[in-house]
Design a protein around this motif. Structure first.
Motif, PDB file in Angstrom:
ATOM      1  N   ARG A 197       0.856  -1.185   0.000  1.00  0.00           N
ATOM      2  CA  ARG A 197       0.000   0.000   0.000  1.00  0.00           C
ATOM      3  C   ARG A 197       0.899   1.245   0.000  1.00  0.00           C
ATOM      4  N   ILE A 198       0.629   2.146  -0.933  1.00  0.00           N
ATOM      5  CA  ILE A 198       1.449   3.336  -1.136  1.00  0.00           C
ATOM      6  C   ILE A 198       0.639   4.574  -0.764  1.00  0.00           C
ATOM      7  N   VAL A 199       1.234   5.445   0.042  1.00  0.00           N
ATOM      8  CA  VAL A 199       0.638   6.745   0.359  1.00  0.00           C
ATOM      9  C   VAL A 199       1.502   7.804  -0.304  1.00  0.00           C
ATOM     10  N   ASP A 200       0.882   8.603  -1.160  1.00  0.00           N
ATOM     11  CA  ASP A 200       1.610   9.560  -1.988  1.00  0.00           C
ATOM     12  C   ASP A 200       1.098  10.971  -1.722  1.00  0.00           C
ATOM     13  N   ILE A 201       1.928  11.790  -1.062  1.00  0.00           N
ATOM     14  CA  ILE A 201       1.658  13.226  -0.994  1.00  0.00           C
ATOM     15  C   ILE A 201       2.252  13.789  -2.279  1.00  0.00           C
ATOM     16  N   VAL A 202       1.396  14.058  -3.242  1.00  0.00           N
ATOM     17  CA  VAL A 202       1.821  14.291  -4.616  1.00  0.00           C
ATOM     18  C   VAL A 202       2.798  15.470  -4.683  1.00  0.00           C
ATOM     19  N   GLY A 203       3.995  15.168  -5.194  1.00  0.00           N
ATOM     20  CA  GLY A 203       5.017  16.178  -5.345  1.00  0.00           C
ATOM     21  C   GLY A 203       5.927  16.345  -4.145  1.00  0.00           C
ATOM     22  N   LEU A 204       5.671  15.599  -3.068  1.00  0.00           N
ATOM     23  CA  LEU A 204       6.513  15.742  -1.875  1.00  0.00           C
ATOM     24  C   LEU A 204       7.033  14.421  -1.346  1.00  0.00           C
ATOM     25  N   ASP A 205       6.135  13.441  -1.117  1.00  0.00           N
ATOM     26  CA  ASP A 205       6.533  12.242  -0.375  1.00  0.00           C
ATOM     27  C   ASP A 205       5.725  11.047  -0.857  1.00  0.00           C
ATOM     28  N   THR A 206       6.410   9.990  -1.249  1.00  0.00           N
ATOM     29  CA  THR A 206       5.760   8.743  -1.646  1.00  0.00           C
ATOM     30  C   THR A 206       6.410   7.613  -0.874  1.00  0.00           C
ATOM     31  N   GLN A 207       5.603   6.865  -0.108  1.00  0.00           N
ATOM     32  CA  GLN A 207       6.195   5.794   0.682  1.00  0.00           C
ATOM     33  C   GLN A 207       5.189   4.700   0.994  1.00  0.00           C
ATOM     34  N   ALA A 208       5.736   3.519   1.311  1.00  0.00           N
ATOM     35  CA  ALA A 208       4.903   2.400   1.737  1.00  0.00           C
ATOM     36  C   ALA A 208       4.352   2.698   3.122  1.00  0.00           C
ATOM     37  N   ASP A 209       3.039   2.499   3.289  1.00  0.00           N
ATOM     38  CA  ASP A 209       2.414   2.838   4.566  1.00  0.00           C
ATOM     39  C   ASP A 209       1.047   2.175   4.650  1.00  0.00           C
ATOM     40  N   GLY A 210       0.680   1.705   5.847  1.00  0.00           N
ATOM     41  CA  GLY A 210      -0.597   1.035   6.024  1.00  0.00           C
ATOM     42  C   GLY A 210      -1.624   1.818   6.803  1.00  0.00           C
ATOM     43  N   GLY A 211      -1.312   3.084   7.168  1.00  0.00           N
ATOM     44  CA  GLY A 211      -2.197   3.851   8.043  1.00  0.00           C
ATOM     45  C   GLY A 211      -3.279   4.616   7.312  1.00  0.00           C
ATOM     46  N   THR A 212      -4.018   5.412   8.066  1.00  0.00           N
ATOM     47  CA  THR A 212      -5.109   6.209   7.513  1.00  0.00           C
ATOM     48  C   THR A 212      -4.677   7.664   7.416  1.00  0.00           C
ATOM     49  N   HIS A 213      -5.154   8.347   6.368  1.00  0.00           N
ATOM     50  CA  HIS A 213      -4.694   9.701   6.060  1.00  0.00           C
ATOM     51  C   HIS A 213      -5.836  10.575   5.571  1.00  0.00           C
ATOM     52  N   VAL A 214      -5.635  11.898   5.690  1.00  0.00           N
ATOM     53  CA  VAL A 214      -6.574  12.848   5.116  1.00  0.00           C
ATOM     54  C   VAL A 214      -6.368  12.902   3.606  1.00  0.00           C
ATOM     55  N   ALA A 215      -7.255  13.614   2.914  1.00  0.00           N
ATOM     56  CA  ALA A 215      -7.240  13.603   1.450  1.00  0.00           C
ATOM     57  C   ALA A 215      -6.281  14.625   0.851  1.00  0.00           C
ATOM     58  N   SER A 216      -5.910  15.648   1.620  1.00  0.00           N
ATOM     59  CA  SER A 216      -4.975  16.654   1.115  1.00  0.00           C
ATOM     60  C   SER A 216      -4.261  17.287   2.301  1.00  0.00           C
ATOM     61  N   THR A 217      -3.099  17.884   2.024  1.00  0.00           N
ATOM     62  CA  THR A 217      -2.300  18.429   3.121  1.00  0.00           C
ATOM     63  C   THR A 217      -3.008  19.565   3.848  1.00  0.00           C
ATOM     64  N   LYS A 218      -3.852  20.311   3.149  1.00  0.00           N
ATOM     65  CA  LYS A 218      -4.527  21.437   3.801  1.00  0.00           C
ATOM     66  C   LYS A 218      -5.413  20.983   4.947  1.00  0.00           C
ATOM     67  N   GLN A 219      -5.889  19.741   4.888  1.00  0.00           N
ATOM     68  CA  GLN A 219      -6.746  19.214   5.949  1.00  0.00           C
ATOM     69  C   GLN A 219      -5.968  18.895   7.232  1.00  0.00           C
ATOM     70  N   ILE A 220      -4.639  18.906   7.160  1.00  0.00           N
ATOM     71  CA  ILE A 220      -3.833  18.608   8.349  1.00  0.00           C
ATOM     72  C   ILE A 220      -3.987  19.701   9.394  1.00  0.00           C
ATOM     73  N   GLY A 221      -3.983  20.943   8.960  1.00  0.00           N
ATOM     74  CA  GLY A 221      -4.006  22.067   9.895  1.00  0.00           C
ATOM     75  C   GLY A 221      -2.664  22.767   9.883  1.00  0.00           C
ATOM     76  N   ARG A 222      -2.065  22.905  11.041  1.00  0.00           N
ATOM     77  CA  ARG A 222      -0.752  23.549  11.139  1.00  0.00           C
ATOM     78  C   ARG A 222       0.173  22.696  11.998  1.00  0.00           C
ATOM     79  N   ILE A 223       1.424  22.578  11.556  1.00  0.00           N
ATOM     80  CA  ILE A 223       2.430  21.821  12.292  1.00  0.00           C
ATOM     81  C   ILE A 223       3.304  22.773  13.099  1.00  0.00           C
TER      82      ILE A 223
END
Length: 244
Positions: A197-223
């Motif tokens: 299973r691949i999780v791809d933050i398009v244009g930044l980070d692509t890696q193997a991962d089995g977890g759950t994620h939001v649909a776009s980086t803007k939904q993260i909030g602020r780091i």
């Protein structure tokens, strides 16, 4: 082996990360764990803790306080709660606030991982998270002046860019043909796994991962990079928080 099947349980959350309620049939039940034929409860892994929630059946509620992995996925009921017998049709609900916070946090860690790898070439050596707070360890020998502020600003720039986060499953050989698909210092994908299973933050980070994620980086909030700690020679721990 079917990718979305763990023992006798079909894992619904792998295909639909927004799913919070579903119906299922109890296959086995004891005070130590309840096995369903299908489940959207994330069982934990990759630093992301398992979901909580409830099962509703015949006018009764059973609280779920975690998931135990083995040959089957066992939903862990709250102590002294009633247990639905095998064959019971249940309506299940995943605790939305907790899951949504963990999805934001997990995606935030992937942004952090992508930024540190892109800008400093460092791999991940460990990590863990709780809702809206997390840590990630890197093999990072040097911390240059202004590192904390630079990382925080870069992460929030990627969030503001509203990068799409795609999830897909690929045959193992095709997945491992992607450059830098493993962002950990040690490859944690078991050799017997035929699909990845691949999780791809398009244009930044692509890696193997089995977890759950939001649909776009803007939904993260602020780091916010809350703290940087030394974890031995050449290793650094970054602690982050997520906020609206």
């Amino acid at each position: 082996m079917t990718f979305d099947l763990h023992g006798r349980t079909r894992r619904l959350e792998l295909a639909d990360q927004g799913l919070r309620s579903f119906e299922a049939v109890v296959l086995e039940a004891t005070p130590d764990g309840i096995v369903l034929d299908r489940s959207a409860f994330y069982p934990g892994g990759g630093g992301q803790p398992p979901d909580h929630g409830v099962l509703l059946w015949q006018g009764v509620e059973t609280r779920i306080e975690g998931v135990r992995k083995g040959d089957d996925l066992h939903l862990v009921p709250a102590a002294d709660d009633p247990i639905p017998p095998a064959g019971t049709l249940v309506r299940a609900a995943v605790a939305d606030e907790r899951r949504s916070a963990l999805m934001r946090t997990h995606s935030g860690l992937h942004v952090l991982c992508g930024v540190v790898f892109r800008d400093y070439g460092a791999l991940v050596t460990g990590g863990n998270m709780e809702p809206m707070t997390a840590r990630m360890d890197f093999n990072l020998p040097e911390v240059p002046p202004g590192f904390k502020e630079a990382i925080e600003d870069a992460c929030n720039a990627e969030i503001a860019a509203d990068r799409r986060i795609d999830v897909r499953v690929l045959p193992r050989a095709e997945a491992f043909a992607i450059p830098d698909i493993i962002r950990t210092a040690t490859n944690l994908v078991p050799e017997e796994i035929p699909e990845v299973r691949i999780v791809d933050i398009v244009g930044l980070d692509t890696q193997a991962d089995g977890g759950t994620h939001v649909a776009s980086t803007k939904q993260i909030g602020r780091i916010k990079v809350a703290k940087i700690e030394s974890k031995g020679r050449g290793f650094r721990r970054l602690r982050i928080t997520i906020s609206d």
